[in-house]
Scaffold this motif. Structure first.
Motif, mmCIF file in Angstrom:
data_model
loop_
_atom_site.group_PDB
_atom_site.id
_atom_site.type_symbol
_atom_site.label_atom_id
_atom_site.label_comp_id
_atom_site.label_asym_id
_atom_site.label_seq_id
_atom_site.Cartn_x
_atom_site.Cartn_y
_atom_site.Cartn_z
ATOM 1 N N ASP A 118 0.821 -1.215 0.000
ATOM 2 C CA ASP A 118 0.000 0.000 0.000
ATOM 3 C C ASP A 118 0.852 1.262 0.000
ATOM 4 O OD1 ASP A 118 -2.724 -0.690 -0.164
ATOM 5 O OD2 ASP A 118 -2.743 -1.359 1.917
ATOM 6 N N LEU A 119 2.155 1.120 0.254
ATOM 7 C CA LEU A 119 3.029 2.283 0.314
ATOM 8 C C LEU A 119 3.418 2.760 -1.082
ATOM 9 C CD1 LEU A 119 3.279 1.408 3.314
ATOM 10 C CD2 LEU A 119 5.713 2.039 3.175
ATOM 11 N N THR A 156 6.108 4.706 -3.527
ATOM 12 C CA THR A 156 7.573 4.684 -3.517
ATOM 13 C C THR A 156 8.128 5.768 -2.603
ATOM 14 O OG1 THR A 156 7.672 3.810 -5.775
ATOM 15 C CG2 THR A 156 9.645 4.904 -4.942
ATOM 16 N N SER A 157 7.556 6.961 -2.660
ATOM 17 C CA SER A 157 8.032 8.069 -1.821
ATOM 18 C C SER A 157 7.849 7.772 -0.345
ATOM 19 C CB SER A 157 7.305 9.358 -2.197
ATOM 20 O OG SER A 157 5.901 9.218 -2.025
ATOM 21 N N GLU A 158 6.764 7.076 0.004
ATOM 22 C CA GLU A 158 6.512 6.741 1.409
ATOM 23 C C GLU A 158 7.504 5.714 1.920
ATOM 24 O OE1 GLU A 158 1.705 7.406 1.795
ATOM 25 O OE2 GLU A 158 2.426 5.588 0.773
ATOM 26 N N LEU A 159 7.830 4.729 1.095
ATOM 27 C CA LEU A 159 8.829 3.734 1.498
ATOM 28 C C LEU A 159 10.197 4.380 1.637
ATOM 29 C CD1 LEU A 159 9.685 0.842 2.102
ATOM 30 C CD2 LEU A 159 9.852 0.440 -0.379
ATOM 31 N N LYS A 160 10.526 5.262 0.706
ATOM 32 C CA LYS A 160 11.821 5.953 0.772
ATOM 33 C C LYS A 160 11.922 6.798 2.033
ATOM 34 C CE LYS A 160 15.025 8.637 -2.069
ATOM 35 N NZ LYS A 160 15.252 9.276 -3.396
ATOM 36 N N SER A 161 10.850 7.495 2.385
ATOM 37 C CA SER A 161 10.856 8.312 3.608
ATOM 38 C C SER A 161 11.021 7.438 4.837
ATOM 39 C CB SER A 161 9.550 9.106 3.717
ATOM 40 O OG SER A 161 9.448 10.057 2.683
ATOM 41 N N TRP A 162 10.359 6.282 4.865
ATOM 42 C CA TRP A 162 10.486 5.355 5.991
ATOM 43 C C TRP A 162 11.937 4.910 6.147
ATOM 44 C CZ3 TRP A 162 12.002 0.276 6.663
ATOM 45 C CH2 TRP A 162 11.626 -0.350 7.848
ATOM 46 N N LEU A 163 12.586 4.607 5.032
ATOM 47 C CA LEU A 163 13.987 4.175 5.081
ATOM 48 C C LEU A 163 14.901 5.310 5.521
ATOM 49 C CD1 LEU A 163 13.970 2.109 1.775
ATOM 50 C CD2 LEU A 163 14.441 1.165 4.046
ATOM 51 N N THR A 164 14.663 6.513 4.996
ATOM 52 C CA THR A 164 15.498 7.670 5.341
ATOM 53 C C THR A 164 15.413 7.971 6.828
ATOM 54 O OG1 THR A 164 15.204 8.605 3.136
ATOM 55 C CG2 THR A 164 15.912 10.117 4.875
ATOM 56 N N GLU A 165 14.228 7.884 7.395
ATOM 57 C CA GLU A 165 14.038 8.150 8.824
ATOM 58 C C GLU A 165 14.859 7.195 9.681
ATOM 59 O OE1 GLU A 165 9.877 7.772 9.411
ATOM 60 O OE2 GLU A 165 9.387 9.669 8.388
ATOM 61 N N ARG A 166 15.178 6.031 9.158
ATOM 62 C CA ARG A 166 15.939 5.027 9.906
ATOM 63 C C ARG A 166 17.401 4.959 9.470
ATOM 64 N NH1 ARG A 166 10.928 4.449 9.808
ATOM 65 N NH2 ARG A 166 9.754 3.448 11.502
ATOM 66 N N LEU A 203 -11.252 -2.891 -2.260
ATOM 67 C CA LEU A 203 -9.918 -3.386 -1.968
ATOM 68 C C LEU A 203 -8.928 -2.228 -1.992
ATOM 69 C CD1 LEU A 203 -9.798 -6.656 -4.121
ATOM 70 C CD2 LEU A 203 -10.309 -6.428 -1.685
ATOM 71 N N SER A 204 -7.874 -2.355 -1.219
ATOM 72 C CA SER A 204 -6.821 -1.346 -1.228
ATOM 73 C C SER A 204 -5.892 -1.580 -2.406
ATOM 74 C CB SER A 204 -6.020 -1.401 0.076
ATOM 75 O OG SER A 204 -5.193 -2.562 0.098
ATOM 76 N N ARG A 205 -5.062 -0.595 -2.687
ATOM 77 C CA ARG A 205 -4.039 -0.725 -3.728
ATOM 78 C C ARG A 205 -3.199 -1.971 -3.494
ATOM 79 N NH1 ARG A 205 1.457 0.928 -3.438
ATOM 80 N NH2 ARG A 205 2.376 1.710 -5.380
ATOM 81 N N GLY A 206 -2.793 -2.187 -2.252
ATOM 82 C CA GLY A 206 -1.953 -3.333 -1.925
ATOM 83 C C GLY A 206 -2.660 -4.661 -2.111
ATOM 84 N N GLU A 207 -3.943 -4.722 -1.769
ATOM 85 C CA GLU A 207 -4.691 -5.971 -1.935
ATOM 86 C C GLU A 207 -4.878 -6.314 -3.407
ATOM 87 O OE1 GLU A 207 -7.465 -6.072 2.095
ATOM 88 O OE2 GLU A 207 -7.985 -4.681 0.473
ATOM 89 N N TYR A 232 18.737 4.630 6.363
ATOM 90 C CA TYR A 232 19.119 3.781 5.240
ATOM 91 C C TYR A 232 19.211 4.600 3.958
ATOM 92 C CZ TYR A 232 18.069 -0.133 8.324
ATOM 93 O OH TYR A 232 18.064 -1.013 9.380
ATOM 94 N N PRO A 233 20.137 4.269 3.058
ATOM 95 C CA PRO A 233 20.277 5.012 1.793
ATOM 96 C C PRO A 233 19.100 4.769 0.865
ATOM 97 C CG PRO A 233 21.741 3.098 1.823
ATOM 98 C CD PRO A 233 21.167 3.205 3.198
ATOM 99 N N GLY A 234 18.897 5.707 -0.054
ATOM 100 C CA GLY A 234 17.747 5.646 -0.951
ATOM 101 C C GLY A 234 17.707 4.433 -1.844
ATOM 102 N N PHE A 235 18.902 3.872 -2.197
ATOM 103 C CA PHE A 235 18.893 2.748 -3.132
ATOM 104 C C PHE A 235 18.226 1.507 -2.543
ATOM 105 C CE2 PHE A 235 22.918 1.882 -0.873
ATOM 106 C CZ PHE A 235 22.860 0.508 -0.685
ATOM 107 N N ARG A 236 18.059 1.482 -1.218
ATOM 108 C CA ARG A 236 17.362 0.347 -0.605
ATOM 109 C C ARG A 236 15.895 0.287 -1.052
ATOM 110 N NH1 ARG A 236 21.351 -3.018 0.692
ATOM 111 N NH2 ARG A 236 22.760 -2.190 2.303
ATOM 112 N N THR A 237 15.331 1.444 -1.433
ATOM 113 C CA THR A 237 13.949 1.476 -1.917
ATOM 114 C C THR A 237 13.805 0.600 -3.155
ATOM 115 O OG1 THR A 237 13.766 3.762 -1.132
ATOM 116 C CG2 THR A 237 12.065 2.981 -2.633
ATOM 117 N N ASP A 238 14.699 0.793 -4.126
ATOM 118 C CA ASP A 238 14.643 -0.006 -5.353
ATOM 119 C C ASP A 238 14.885 -1.485 -5.062
ATOM 120 O OD1 ASP A 238 14.075 2.180 -6.914
ATOM 121 O OD2 ASP A 238 16.139 2.496 -7.576
#
Length: 355
Positions: free
Chosen positions: A16-17, A19-29, A138-142, A31-37
């Motif tokens: 459901d996330l 790409t920008s939301e996943l990247k922000s989650w990683l940055t807050e912790r 249904l959600s995007r993720g479902e 982790y470098p941006g390439f982990r998103t890909d």
């Protein structure tokens, strides 16, 4: 809509996330941006079964992903396979709702049919999906999870080629989630499926068709017509009483003008109801002059419903009249015989067994 069963797992669905939301989650912790890909690659193309199987991610990150998100929110309640290679999954969602999705194997194609809602509110009288109404969107993720589960039924060297939003539910009644999932499906870093090979099927909701016409990506649009006049369509597709065929065709014409994409009109052929030569004549009058394809589908019977497949002679006569009338027509080959192939049928039969 029915009250959902309480779900104790509050972790969000990672699909459901954005790409920008996943990247922000990683940055807050940290982790470098390439982990998103990397993560999205595991989810969408490398067929990861769990976060722990994402072997090139640090162990700490895999643990944090597991504690923060769910990779799968549905379980396989039933899995059926037909002699022609068609496979159908009945998925049980985290709140207890059940949906169906299908993989169809044809020469040169690996197509999937995906649901957009739990149940359906359109009320088509011959369809098992809407017999009990609609529970929820249904959600995007479902929606994405269905695509990924069907993808996993293929050997690693094979990939999905076509998507049809023609499972349970009315896609245009859940357009935001549908478009969100299809954006991932068409992305080169996602499933990489061309928009020309992605079809959205609808009973015809003019306002939503107009909204789709303005969308940045022109997907293929299929209108489920099923009748050539309002009196018959009101019986078969009750929502038509609030819309009417003329408004649907006008919206379809606007979609073609805006996108240049040839429209498809779907027509489920029901014995003794909409398979007469008079119906064929009215269809010719409706569709002649439109750049479109008429996709005629001999009915796939549903247990407990009083509808049947027309005879071979009736199908042949109906087809010949349309062809002679200059209509671009295709008669779809039935797939999945023997595995509750009609949409919503597997869910309904399993629920009857459980009663």
């Amino acid at each position: 809509m029915k009250t959902p069963i309480c779900n104790s797992d509050a972790r969000p669905h990672i699909l459901d996330l954005q790409t920008s939301e996943l990247k922000s989650w990683l940055t807050e912790r940290g982790y470098p941006g390439f982990r998103t890909d990397q993560i999205q690659g595991w989810l969408l193309t490398r067929r990861a079964e769990s976060f722990d199987s994402m072997s090139d991610l640090p162990k700490k990150l895999r643990t944090e992903l597991e504690s923060s998100f769910r990779l799968w929110t549905a379980s396989v309640d039933a899995h059926q396979t037909a002699d022609d290679g068609t496979e159908k999954l009945l998925l049980k969602l985290s709140d207890g709702g059940k949906i169906e999705c299908v993989l169809l194997r044809e020469e040169g194609r690996r197509s999937i049919c995906v649901s957009s809602q739990v149940g359906c509110a359109m009320g088509c009288v011959f369809c098992a999906s809407g017999l009990d109404g609609v529970d929820r969107n249904l959600s995007r993720g479902e929606i994405l999870e269905q695509m990924l589960r069907l993808q996993r039924l293929l050997p690693e060297q094979e990939r999905l080629s076509h998507i049809v939003m023609m499972g349970m539910g009315e896609p245009l009644a859940n357009l935001d989630s549908v478009l969100g999932a299809l954006e991932v499906a068409k992305d080169a870093k996602g499933l990489g499926i061309s928009p020309r090979r992605i079809t959205i099927s609808t009973v015809g909701l003019p306002a939503s068709i107009d909204r789709l016409a303005k969308y940045s990506t022109p997907f293929h649009l299929a209108i489920s017509l099923h009748a050539p006049n309002n009196a018959l369509r009101d019986r078969l597709v009750p929502v038509n009483a609030k819309i009417g065929i003329d408004d649907i065709l006008a919206a379809s014409d606007r979609y073609f003008e805006a996108t240049g994409r040839r429209l498809t009109f779907e027509y489920v052929l029901l014995d003794g109801i909409n398979d007469s030569l008079e119906c064929a004549q009215q269809l010719v009058q409706l569709l002649r002059g439109r750049i479109s394809m008429l996709n005629v589908i001999p009915y796939n019977p549903v247990a407990g419903l009083p509808y049947a497949t027309p005879s071979g002679e009736a199908i042949h006569a109906f087809r010949n009249y349309l062809v002679d009338g200059g209509i671009n027509v295709m008669f779809r080959q039935r797939k999945g015989d023997g595995i509750d192939a009609a949409c919503g049928q597997l869910r309904r039969n399993r629920e009857k067994i459980a009663e």
